[in-house]
Design an enzyme around this catalytic site. Sequence first.
Site, short mmCIF file in Angstrom:
data_model
loop_
_atom_site.label_atom_id
_atom_site.label_comp_id
_atom_site.label_asym_id
_atom_site.label_seq_id
_atom_site.Cartn_x
_atom_site.Cartn_y
_atom_site.Cartn_z
N PHE A 1 53.40 33.90 44.82
CA PHE A 1 53.65 34.02 43.27
C PHE A 1 53.83 35.37 42.68
O PHE A 1 54.74 35.54 41.83
CB PHE A 1 52.55 33.34 42.68
N LYS B 1 38.07 43.43 35.78
CA LYS B 1 37.75 42.37 34.88
C LYS B 1 36.73 42.78 33.91
O LYS B 1 36.73 43.62 32.96
CB LYS B 1 37.54 40.92 35.44
N PHE C 1 40.23 31.35 45.06
CA PHE C 1 40.93 32.37 44.36
C PHE C 1 41.97 32.82 45.33
O PHE C 1 41.66 32.89 46.69
CB PHE C 1 40.15 33.40 43.73
N THR C 2 43.24 33.18 44.98
CA THR C 2 44.32 33.52 45.84
C THR C 2 43.98 34.57 46.66
O THR C 2 44.22 34.29 48.08
CB THR C 2 45.27 33.92 44.78
N ARG D 1 50.01 29.29 37.55
CA ARG D 1 48.87 28.87 38.32
C ARG D 1 49.09 27.64 38.66
O ARG D 1 48.29 26.55 38.10
CB ARG D 1 47.52 29.06 37.70
N ASP E 1 31.45 35.85 44.21
CA ASP E 1 32.54 36.76 43.62
C ASP E 1 32.21 36.94 42.28
O ASP E 1 32.33 35.94 41.30
CB ASP E 1 33.85 35.93 43.88
N TYR F 1 35.07 65.65 47.33
CA TYR F 1 35.32 64.65 48.20
C TYR F 1 34.27 63.74 48.69
O TYR F 1 34.14 62.57 48.82
CB TYR F 1 35.88 65.10 49.46
C1 LIG Z 1 40.98 39.68 40.26
C2 LIG Z 1 40.04 38.84 41.03
C3 LIG Z 1 39.93 39.26 42.34
C4 LIG Z 1 40.85 40.26 42.92
O1 LIG Z 1 40.66 41.57 42.74
P1 LIG Z 1 41.62 42.63 42.34
O2 LIG Z 1 40.91 43.73 41.99
O3 LIG Z 1 42.84 42.12 41.91
O4 LIG Z 1 41.99 43.00 43.90
C5 LIG Z 1 39.01 38.33 43.24
N1 LIG Z 1 38.41 37.53 42.54
C6 LIG Z 1 38.36 37.16 41.28
C7 LIG Z 1 37.69 35.90 40.71
C8 LIG Z 1 39.32 37.85 40.49
O5 LIG Z 1 39.64 37.51 39.18
#
Ligand SMILES: *Cc1c(COP(=O)(O)O)cnc(C)c1O
Length: 462
Positions: A454, A263, A129-130, A387, A220, A77
């Site tokens: 979406f 990613k 970004f969303t 998109r 980011d 843990y």
């Molecule tokens: C995917 C992504 C996010 C969000 O991450 P999650 O792991 O899906 O929560 C944020 N910023 C960018 C540029 C992304 O590609």
Amino acid sequence: MAKKIIKKSWAEPFKIKVVEPIKLTTREHREKAAKEAGYNTFLLKSEDVYIDLLTDSGTNAMSDYQWAGMMLGDEAYAGSKNFYSLWNNVKKYYGMPYFVPTHQGRAAEHMISKILIKPGQYVAGNMYFTTTRLHQELAGATFVDVIIDEAHEATNEHPFKGNIDLKKLDKLVQEVGAKKIAYISMAGPVNMAGGQPFSMKNLQEVYDYCKTHKIKLWFDATRATENAYFIKEKEKGYKDKTIAEILKEMCSYFEGLWVSAKKDLMVNIGGFLTTRNKKVFEEARNMVVVYEGLHTYGGLAGRDMEAMARGIEEMVEYDNVRMRIKQVEYCGNELAKFGIPFVKPIGGHAIFLDAKRFLNHIPQNQFPAQTLATEIYVDSGVRGMERGVVSAGRDPKTGDHRYPKLELVRLTFPRRVYTQAHIDVAVESIASVYDERKKIKGLNMIYEPKYLRFFQGRFEKK
Ligand SMILES: *Cc1c(COP(=O)(O)O)cnc(C)c1O
């Protein structure tokens, strides 16, 4: 005379050890599946998909080295061994001392937005970004897009469409005052612009500007190695630098950064936040126990953290990044042979079909990109993602649709998953939909969730 041989193949720097069967369904089956899914590719069952280009998020193939690491999961843990191997690699490659793991990227976005934003403040960023923007807005900020104009033009071939326009940034600062800016949120490559990178020169300028005006600069870094690759390929002075060196230099300009490990890191789940600001770190470390789990696992299993740690080592290998980007480029070059419109230059992780030109008889309030994603799926079982106006959501102040200039279908390539032959299938399908495009009709939205519509919105045919 014999043809001159140029050796420039980007062939995969790996061979296949485990396979997962996929199956091709009939058109009739897919028509039914699309209808049941409310013409939203997010709501399709994966079983009904042949080639899945919905996203590269968490859909990557891990290496044998990563899988071997999964067997070394220390599921304590508190104080898991894997937390320390991950932290070490985060320090080594991103160059910041403090670190908090999270279950995925948006969890880190949630925390950093809550920590840095006071309600009524502004966040400026290169496009948006969303999930990032939503968390910034939920924390009480107004988001302002300060990306260069070229980024909003699908056919503009500017090499660094992810750049921030310093004039736009300065205009905002003059209008609201530097104190009202919670931070600058910079991403690269910019997903919504078509996977477009920023240049190191632009980053340096933004950094200098922020320093002068005492504005925080956050990153980011979800796709940062792809941005580093483009800098190496396109920017003067970086040809001989390694991906790891360029990544380190990029990170050196930021106070902190967050990552969706799903990613670049080539894992199926994970995220983190890392910073050089001790106070911000302490707040995040405290907040993570409320929302995610103890600060040494942040919602992850020990084995996931080990796979992430090893993914970091692989993501900076030049052949790995190059293969990925060249695969996307191959797809674009094939589509271009049929005259199919897509965003140029070809970006890092995906091809973005230009639905405005592809279906130029369908007005934007009938969701051309949503329509096109459905039509491609029905034709061949290839799944992409909208998109455009659906992803852009509604303006929180007026409640109206936000009509983005770019109305796109994204075909995203999971890392190390599909072969060139799979790409050929996708290209042939898109070309045949393009041939028949005049017969295609738009959609009505019949169900609209409040957040990130979406993902769960439903549609019917006109
Ligand atoms: C995917 C992504 C996010 C969000 O991450 P999650 O792991 O899906 O929560 C944020 N910023 C960018 C540029 C992304 O590609």
